[in-house]
Motif scaffolding. Structure first.
Motif, PDB file in Angstrom:
ATOM      1  N   UNK A  31       0.834  -1.211   0.000  1.00 29.53           N
ATOM      2  CA  UNK A  31       0.000   0.000   0.000  1.00 29.53           C
ATOM      3  C   UNK A  31       0.863   1.255   0.000  1.00 29.53           C
ATOM      4  N   UNK A  32       1.945   1.253   0.776  1.00 29.66           N
ATOM      5  CA  UNK A  32       2.842   2.398   0.811  1.00 29.66           C
ATOM      6  C   UNK A  32       3.500   2.610  -0.555  1.00 29.66           C
ATOM      7  N   UNK A  33       3.945   1.536  -1.194  1.00 26.21           N
ATOM      8  CA  UNK A  33       4.554   1.649  -2.517  1.00 26.21           C
ATOM      9  C   UNK A  33       3.563   2.224  -3.522  1.00 26.21           C
ATOM     10  N   UNK A  34       2.312   1.815  -3.433  1.00 31.99           N
ATOM     11  CA  UNK A  34       1.280   2.298  -4.362  1.00 31.99           C
ATOM     12  C   UNK A  34       1.003   3.783  -4.161  1.00 31.99           C
ATOM     13  N   UNK A  35       1.103   4.266  -2.943  1.00 28.86           N
ATOM     14  CA  UNK A  35       0.825   5.680  -2.671  1.00 28.86           C
ATOM     15  C   UNK A  35       1.955   6.571  -3.163  1.00 28.86           C
ATOM     16  N   UNK A  36       3.166   6.025  -3.272  1.00 27.12           N
ATOM     17  CA  UNK A  36       4.328   6.841  -3.637  1.00 27.12           C
ATOM     18  C   UNK A  36       4.581   6.863  -5.143  1.00 27.12           C
ATOM     19  N   UNK A  37       3.722   6.287  -5.943  1.00 25.09           N
ATOM     20  CA  UNK A  37       3.889   6.288  -7.396  1.00 25.09           C
ATOM     21  C   UNK A  37       3.058   5.198  -8.030  1.00 25.09           C
ATOM     22  N   UNK A  38       2.882   5.267  -9.341  1.00 25.37           N
ATOM     23  CA  UNK A  38       2.097   4.255 -10.060  1.00 25.37           C
ATOM     24  C   UNK A  38       2.831   2.914  -9.998  1.00 25.37           C
ATOM     25  N   UNK A  39       2.155   1.871  -9.508  1.00 24.94           N
ATOM     26  CA  UNK A  39       2.782   0.555  -9.383  1.00 24.94           C
ATOM     27  C   UNK A  39       2.057  -0.460 -10.250  1.00 24.94           C
ATOM     28  N   UNK A  40       2.779  -1.538 -10.584  1.00 25.86           N
ATOM     29  CA  UNK A  40       2.202  -2.652 -11.324  1.00 25.86           C
ATOM     30  C   UNK A  40       3.007  -3.913 -11.018  1.00 25.86           C
ATOM     31  N   UNK A  41       2.353  -5.059 -11.150  1.00 27.63           N
ATOM     32  CA  UNK A  41       3.027  -6.340 -10.929  1.00 27.63           C
ATOM     33  C   UNK A  41       4.038  -6.567 -12.042  1.00 27.63           C
ATOM     34  N   UNK A  42       5.238  -6.983 -11.654  1.00 32.67           N
ATOM     35  CA  UNK A  42       6.318  -7.100 -12.627  1.00 32.67           C
ATOM     36  C   UNK A  42       7.335  -8.122 -12.126  1.00 32.67           C
ATOM     37  N   UNK A  43       7.416  -9.268 -12.801  1.00 32.58           N
ATOM     38  CA  UNK A  43       8.427 -10.267 -12.461  1.00 32.58           C
ATOM     39  C   UNK A  43       9.723  -9.905 -13.162  1.00 32.58           C
TER      40      UNK A  43
END
Length: 153
Positions: A31-43
């Motif tokens: 949740x913290x990572x998502x608030x600090x910028x656009x995130x997406x699942x990435x292997x």
């Protein structure tokens, strides 16, 4: 005998509490990572040329001029890898092989990037791949090709 049972119960309770805290931390971290910028699942896979290299499930986010990659099952708040927009070049993209299909999410696309640390492969959803390619191509004017200072006459 009762002391052994109580010790076992205490050990299980402590283990359960530690597991619960770890899961809660991973959820809060995401949740913290998502608030600090656009995130997406990435292997991520470090190199395709090494047969023993494996795919690592992770999350990527955009921060200003860099793409940051975090492993999903890490307690760290700092990215494991950073890809500066000016240093990364797209080599190619492909669908997962039959061996890779079981290790990645359904419908993932794989993109190979060349950077200062060598080749890296990223696997992500098609929508995320479109976003990444757009982000790479949308560098502000002058960012990708820095001019050298003018020489004095």
């Amino acid at each position: 005998m009762g002391g052994v049972v109580q010790s076992a119960e205490l050990a299980l309770a402590v283990l359960g509490g530690v597991l619960l805290l770890a899961v809660a931390w991973l959820w809060l971290r995401r949740r913290w990572l998502s608030r600090a910028g656009a995130t997406f699942s990435c292997s991520l896979r470090r190199t395709a040329t090494t047969p023993s290299s494996r795919w690592v499930l992770g999350v990527a986010r955009y921060r200003e001029h860099e793409l940051q990659w975090f492993p999903s099952f890490s307690l760290s708040l700092w990215p494991r890898l950073r890809f500066d927009r000016t240093d990364v070049r797209v080599r190619d993209q492909r669908r997962p092989s039959t061996e890779e299909a079981g290790l990645l999410f359904d419908a993932d696309r794989i993109i190979a990037l060349d950077g200062p640390r060598g080749e890296v492969e990223l696997a992500m959803a098609a929508e995320s791949l479109t976003g990444l390619l757009s982000w790479l191509e949308a560098a502000p004017p002058g960012m990708r090709y820095r001019l050298s200072p003018a020489s004095p006459d």
